[in-house]
Design an enzyme around this catalytic site. Structure first.
Site, PDB file in Angstrom:
ATOM      1  N   CYS A 136       0.820  -1.216   0.000  1.00  0.00           N
ATOM      2  CA  CYS A 136       0.000   0.000   0.000  1.00  0.00           C
ATOM      3  C   CYS A 136       0.853   1.266   0.000  1.00  0.00           C
ATOM      4  O   CYS A 136       1.391   1.645   1.031  1.00  0.00           O
ATOM      5  CB  CYS A 136      -0.939  -0.006   1.215  1.00  0.00           C
ATOM      6  SG  CYS A 136      -1.940   1.469   1.339  1.00  0.00           S
ATOM      7  N   CYS A 139      -0.361   4.112   2.205  1.00  0.00           N
ATOM      8  CA  CYS A 139      -0.105   3.892   3.636  1.00  0.00           C
ATOM      9  C   CYS A 139       1.361   4.183   3.971  1.00  0.00           C
ATOM     10  O   CYS A 139       1.662   4.771   5.009  1.00  0.00           O
ATOM     11  CB  CYS A 139      -0.377   2.440   4.033  1.00  0.00           C
ATOM     12  SG  CYS A 139      -1.877   1.733   3.375  1.00  0.00           S
ATOM     13  N   ASP A 140       2.252   3.717   3.125  1.00  0.00           N
ATOM     14  CA  ASP A 140       3.665   3.647   3.524  1.00  0.00           C
ATOM     15  C   ASP A 140       4.629   4.521   2.720  1.00  0.00           C
ATOM     16  O   ASP A 140       5.808   4.604   3.056  1.00  0.00           O
ATOM     17  CB  ASP A 140       4.136   2.185   3.444  1.00  0.00           C
ATOM     18  CG  ASP A 140       3.318   1.273   4.350  1.00  0.00           C
ATOM     19  OD1 ASP A 140       2.875   1.753   5.408  1.00  0.00           O
ATOM     20  OD2 ASP A 140       3.117   0.096   3.995  1.00  0.00           O
TER      21      ASP A 140
END
Length: 313
Positions: A136, A139-140
């Site tokens: 993701c 997300c990261d």
């Protein structure tokens, strides 16, 4: 037949969608029963830092966020069964939900079984998940400032993730097994025009290399010559799609061609009256913890109103 009570609502799955619907249903005195599964918590359980969930200004780990939500649901009276649902029967009311040989019956069911990122299936990929390997980018991505990263995939998701990562990474390599891309022309062109993105075609990742703590390279094989070479990378994003966890509901609930449950526009209603779906199991587009939580709230309100109209709860 069981002499157990018929539940007002059974929630299947325990990510942010399921837990939010549990909080709402419990506060509405519906005494929800959540069958959370043996791997409870969903995709957040393999996410280290969550920095984009409102309310946690310094970020929170995925497992901690789930733990807080679970305690909140429990506090209002949610009951939990930490086993997997093995079969459902929605052909008549009350609905039947089986956990092995145990039968549970319910007036309404909320399905929040989520989705799983498709992975390459390498032991080293598993070893370095959340330590340089991610599924993701939103997300990261921010953890990879000024680093060189790779994105595996050839569809729109891969192009999107690669473009997003160029905000942080110094260089993004798109690694694809052929020179034939599933991505739409507009997404492919956008990636090709981005000066920070370079394409590595006809290549598959064979192994993720690292020092035990984080990754530092990947081993790639050329699909034409079988030649193997190493590429220094500090991050690897797997973007080969998601698979909704809907096997249980095949032939029972309407799904799209990718297997996501279809809900009526602007609601969480499935094609079976009294069965609702929330979170990533019915959302191929946004797939965020916050949107899952939001739709969990919707499912709880939909089921509560359905009960009032149909059961005079």
């Amino acid at each position: 037949m069981s002499d157990k009570k018929i539940e007002n609502v059974i929630i299947i799955g325990s990510g942010p969608a399921g837990l939010t619907s549990a909080v709402y249903s419990a506060r509405a005195n519906l005494e929800p029963l959540m069958i959370e599964g043996e791997e409870a918590g969903g995709q957040l359980m393999i996410t280290t830092e969550v920095e984009n969930y409102p309310g946690f200004e310094h970020g929170i780990t995925g497992p901690d966020l789930i733990s807080v939500m679970r305690k909140q649901a429990e506090r209002f009276g949610t009951r939990f069964i930490t086993r997997n649902v093995t079969k459902v029967d929605f052909s008549s009311r009350p609905f039947k939900v089986y956990v092995g040989n145990d039968l549970y019956e319910a007036k309404t069911v909320i399905i929040s079984t989520g989705a799983s990122a498709k992975l390459l299936g390498l032991p080293s990929e598993k070893q370095y998940m959340s330590r340089g390997v991610s599924a993701c980018a939103t997300c990261d991505g921010a953890f990879f400032r000024n680093m060189e990263v790779g994105v595996v995939g050839g569809g729109d998701t891969a192009m999107e993730e690669a473009n997003f990562l160029t905000r942080f990474a110094s260089k993004v390599y798109i690694i694809h097994r052929s020179d034939n891309f599933r991505a739409s022309k507009i997404m492919l062109d956008r990636a090709k025009k981005n000066p920070k993105i370079e394409f590595i075609e006809h290549s598959v990742v064979e192994e993720v290399l690292g020092d035990g703590k984080s990754i530092n390279a990947v081993k790639m094989r050329d699909t034409r010559t079988n030649e193997v070479n190493e590429k220094k990378l500090q991050g690897l994003f797997i973007a080969i799609g998601h698979r909704p966890n809907t096997k249980l509901f095949e032939g029972i609930l309407d799904m799209n061609e990718a297997g996501y449950l279809v809900t009526k526009a602007g609601s969480t209603y499935t094609n079976v009256d009294g069965v609702f779906a929330a979170g990533d199991v019915q959302d191929p587009i946004y797939r965020q913890a916050i949107t899952a939580a939001g739709s969990g709230c919707m499912a709880s309100i939909d089921s509560e109103r359905w009960l009032e109209a149909n059961e005079g709860h």
